[in-house]
Motif scaffolding. Structure first.
Motif, PDB file in Angstrom:
ATOM      1  N   THR A 122       0.811  -1.230   0.000  1.00 36.97           N
ATOM      2  CA  THR A 122       0.000   0.000   0.000  1.00 36.97           C
ATOM      3  C   THR A 122       0.843   1.278   0.000  1.00 36.97           C
ATOM      4  OG1 THR A 122      -0.026  -0.048   2.420  1.00 36.97           O
ATOM      5  CG2 THR A 122      -1.860  -1.140   1.281  1.00 36.97           C
ATOM      6  N   THR A 123       2.068   1.206   0.493  1.00 36.97           N
ATOM      7  CA  THR A 123       2.851   2.448   0.648  1.00 36.97           C
ATOM      8  C   THR A 123       3.018   3.218  -0.660  1.00 36.97           C
ATOM      9  OG1 THR A 123       4.032   1.497   2.536  1.00 36.97           O
ATOM     10  CG2 THR A 123       5.036   3.424   1.476  1.00 36.97           C
ATOM     11  N   PRO A 124       3.335   2.546  -1.779  1.00 34.91           N
ATOM     12  CA  PRO A 124       3.634   3.318  -2.994  1.00 34.91           C
ATOM     13  C   PRO A 124       2.414   3.909  -3.692  1.00 34.91           C
ATOM     14  CG  PRO A 124       4.403   1.020  -3.180  1.00 34.91           C
ATOM     15  CD  PRO A 124       3.503   1.104  -2.010  1.00 34.91           C
ATOM     16  N   ASP A 170       7.245  -8.092  -7.432  1.00 37.97           N
ATOM     17  CA  ASP A 170       6.608  -9.318  -6.973  1.00 37.97           C
ATOM     18  C   ASP A 170       5.123  -9.268  -7.305  1.00 37.97           C
ATOM     19  OD1 ASP A 170       5.904  -7.383  -5.026  1.00 37.97           O
ATOM     20  OD2 ASP A 170       5.667  -8.921  -3.492  1.00 37.97           O
ATOM     21  N   ARG A 207       1.159 -11.298  -6.283  1.00 39.35           N
ATOM     22  CA  ARG A 207       0.383 -12.222  -5.452  1.00 39.35           C
ATOM     23  C   ARG A 207      -0.360 -13.190  -6.369  1.00 39.35           C
ATOM     24  NH1 ARG A 207      -1.914  -7.641  -1.264  1.00 39.35           N
ATOM     25  NH2 ARG A 207       0.105  -6.722  -0.757  1.00 39.35           N
ATOM     26  N   ASN A 211      -0.873  -6.739  -7.036  1.00 37.31           N
ATOM     27  CA  ASN A 211      -0.022  -5.552  -7.150  1.00 37.31           C
ATOM     28  C   ASN A 211      -0.197  -4.887  -8.516  1.00 37.31           C
ATOM     29  OD1 ASN A 211       1.001  -5.790  -4.551  1.00 37.31           O
ATOM     30  ND2 ASN A 211       2.595  -7.210  -5.195  1.00 37.31           N
ATOM     31  N   GLY A 271       9.164  -1.717  -1.033  1.00 34.76           N
ATOM     32  CA  GLY A 271       8.610  -1.455   0.291  1.00 34.76           C
ATOM     33  C   GLY A 271       9.314  -2.368   1.280  1.00 34.76           C
ATOM     34  N   HIS A 311      10.769  -8.022   5.468  1.00 30.56           N
ATOM     35  CA  HIS A 311      10.674  -8.572   4.096  1.00 30.56           C
ATOM     36  C   HIS A 311      10.590  -7.437   3.098  1.00 30.56           C
ATOM     37  CE1 HIS A 311       6.131  -8.227   4.370  1.00 30.56           C
ATOM     38  NE2 HIS A 311       6.340  -7.889   3.114  1.00 30.56           N
ATOM     39  N   THR A 312      10.929  -7.765   1.857  1.00 29.60           N
ATOM     40  CA  THR A 312      10.748  -6.829   0.757  1.00 29.60           C
ATOM     41  C   THR A 312      10.364  -7.627  -0.477  1.00 29.60           C
ATOM     42  OG1 THR A 312      11.689  -4.875  -0.352  1.00 29.60           O
ATOM     43  CG2 THR A 312      13.119  -6.804  -0.143  1.00 29.60           C
ATOM     44  N   ALA A 313       9.661  -7.023  -1.388  1.00 25.75           N
ATOM     45  CA  ALA A 313       9.028  -7.766  -2.479  1.00 25.75           C
ATOM     46  C   ALA A 313       8.313  -8.947  -1.820  1.00 25.75           C
ATOM     47  CB  ALA A 313      10.040  -8.169  -3.527  1.00 25.75           C
ATOM     48  N   LYS A 360       2.642 -13.249   4.844  1.00 25.81           N
ATOM     49  CA  LYS A 360       1.722 -12.152   4.509  1.00 25.81           C
ATOM     50  C   LYS A 360       0.803 -12.647   3.395  1.00 25.81           C
ATOM     51  CE  LYS A 360       1.398  -7.367   2.901  1.00 25.81           C
ATOM     52  NZ  LYS A 360       2.127  -6.163   2.439  1.00 25.81           N
ATOM     53  N   ARG A 409       3.019 -16.642  -3.939  1.00 27.60           N
ATOM     54  CA  ARG A 409       3.443 -15.411  -4.601  1.00 27.60           C
ATOM     55  C   ARG A 409       4.560 -15.707  -5.600  1.00 27.60           C
ATOM     56  NH1 ARG A 409       3.432 -10.506  -1.305  1.00 27.60           N
ATOM     57  NH2 ARG A 409       1.704 -10.492   0.136  1.00 27.60           N
TER      58      ARG A 409
HETATM   59  C1  6PG Z   1       3.332  -7.099  -1.146  1.00 27.01           C
HETATM   60  C2  6PG Z   1       4.581  -6.278  -1.282  1.00 27.01           C
HETATM   61  C3  6PG Z   1       5.320  -6.251   0.025  1.00 27.01           C
HETATM   62  C4  6PG Z   1       5.137  -4.858   0.564  1.00 27.01           C
HETATM   63  C5  6PG Z   1       5.504  -4.779   2.014  1.00 27.01           C
HETATM   64  C6  6PG Z   1       5.076  -3.435   2.594  1.00 27.01           C
HETATM   65  O1  6PG Z   1       2.948  -7.785  -2.097  1.00 27.01           O
HETATM   66  O2  6PG Z   1       2.716  -7.006  -0.101  1.00 27.01           O
HETATM   67  O3  6PG Z   1       5.342  -6.637  -2.301  1.00 27.01           O
HETATM   68  O4  6PG Z   1       6.675  -6.526  -0.038  1.00 27.01           O
HETATM   69  O5  6PG Z   1       5.966  -3.952  -0.171  1.00 27.01           O
HETATM   70  O6  6PG Z   1       4.822  -5.820   2.693  1.00 27.01           O
HETATM   71  O7  6PG Z   1       3.681  -3.342   2.442  1.00 27.01           O
HETATM   72  P1  6PG Z   1       2.929  -1.962   2.796  1.00 27.01           P
HETATM   73  O8  6PG Z   1       3.470  -0.934   1.849  1.00 27.01           O
HETATM   74  O9  6PG Z   1       1.468  -2.257   2.552  1.00 27.01           O
HETATM   75  O10 6PG Z   1       3.271  -1.652   4.240  1.00 27.01           O
END
Ligand code: 6PG
Length: 227
Positions: A47-49, A72, A74, A84, A135, A141-143, A165, A170
Motif C-alpha cells: 500500500t505504501t507506494p 513481486d 500475489r 499488485n 517497500g 521482508h521486501t518484495a 503475509k 506469490r
Molecule cells: C506485497 C509487497 C510487500 C510490501 C511490504 C510493505 O505484495 O505485499 O510486495 O513486499 O511492499 O509488505 O507493504 P505496505 O506498503 O502495505 O506496508
C-alpha cells in the motif's frame, strides 16, 4: 538514522514521502530516457507506494519510453483488487499512455512456479533496471522475499509458498535481480516499520538488506517510521 549502504531521507509524513518518491521516479525517467532512450522501472507492491503512483500519473513524462516491471506479485486472479498489478493500474497505469506491450505484469494467476518460469526471461532481457522501488514489511521482508525462505542462488525470479503475509502463494524477483539496477528507492512509512528498521540499524541481516548490494540506494522514511 543510518542504514548500511543506503542514503536515508526522513520526511514529515507519508504524503511528503509520496511526493518525494514521485519526484525521484519522474526525474529518473527523464535522465534514463535522455541517456539511454528508455526507462525500465520495477514497481513495489503493498500500500505504501499507491499515493506516489497517483502523483506520477499526473506527471509530465515521455510515457512511450517507459517499461514497467513488478518486483513481486500475489497469486490471485488477474483482476483481484489485491493484485499488485491491479493496484498499480487503478492508481496510475490505466491513466497514462505507456504502450501495453511495455507493461510487463507477472502472470501470477498461472500459479507461482509457472509464473516465475515465464517471468524470468522477461527480467533477464530487461536487466539492468534503471530504478527499482521497494517497500518493507514489519518483519523486514521486501518484495515477496520473507525471512527464513530459501532463495535459489542463481534464479532471477522465484516462486514463493507459505508466505506469512497473505496470500501465501506469490512470485518474487530475487535479490540477484532486484539489485541489478542503477538505483533502488525504498519507501518506508508508519510506526509499524520501526522495529524492522531498528534491527537493520543494529546490523541484522534481513531480506531487504540482502537486496542492498547493487546500485545507488535511497530510502524515503516518514518520521513515524524513523522515530
Ligand atoms: C506485497 C509487497 C510487500 C510490501 C511490504 C510493505 O505484495 O505485499 O510486495 O513486499 O511492499 O509488505 O507493504 P505496505 O506498503 O502495505 O506496508
Amino acid at each position: 538514522m543510518k542504514l548500511s549502504g543506503v542514503e536515508v531521507h526522513i520526511l514529515d509524513d507519508k504524503e511528503a514521502v509520496a511526493e518525494a518518491a514521485a519526484e525521484v521516479i519522474l526525474r529518473s525517467a527523464r535522465e534514463s530516457i535522455r541517456d539511454r532512450g528508455d526507462f525500465k522501472l520495477v514497481l513495489a507492491g503493498g500500500t505504501t507506494p499507491t499515493a506516489a503512483y497517483r502523483l506520477v500519473a499526473k506527471g509530465d513524462a515521455d510515457w512511450a519510453a517507459w517499461h514497467i516491471f513488478h518486483g513481486d506479485e500475489r497469486c490471485l486472479t488477474a483482476d483481484a483488487p489485491e493484485r499488485n498489478s491491479r493496484v498499480a493500474a487503478d492508481a496510475w497505469l490505466d491513466y497514462v499512455p505507456i504502450p501495453r506491450t511495455q507493461i510487463h505484469h507477472i502472470a501470477a494467476e498461472l500459479g507461482a512456479r509457472a509464473a516465475a518460469a515465464a517471468y524470468a526471461p522477461v527480467v533477464a532481457d530487461a536487466l539492468p533496471f534503471d530504478l527499482v522501488l521497494l517497500g518493507m514489511g514489519e518483519d523486514g521482508h521486501t518484495a515477496s522475499l520473507f525471512p527464513g525462505h530459501e532463495i535459489p542462488p542463481n534464479a532471477l525470479v522465484m516462486p514463493v509458498y507459505h508466505a506469512p503475509k497473505p496470500p501465501p502463494e506469490r512470485v518474487s524477483l530475487t535479490p540477484k535481480a532486484l539489485c541489478r539496477s542503477r538505483m533502488l528507492l525504498l519507501l518506508i512509512t508508519g510506526a509499524g516499520k520501526r522495529e524492522a528498521l531498528r534491527r537493520w540499524q543494529l546490523g541484522e541481516t534481513l531480506p531487504i538488506t540482502a537486496v542492498m548490494r547493487g546500485g545507488h540506494a535511497e530510502a524515503l522514511l516518514d518520521r513515524e517510521a524513523a522515530a
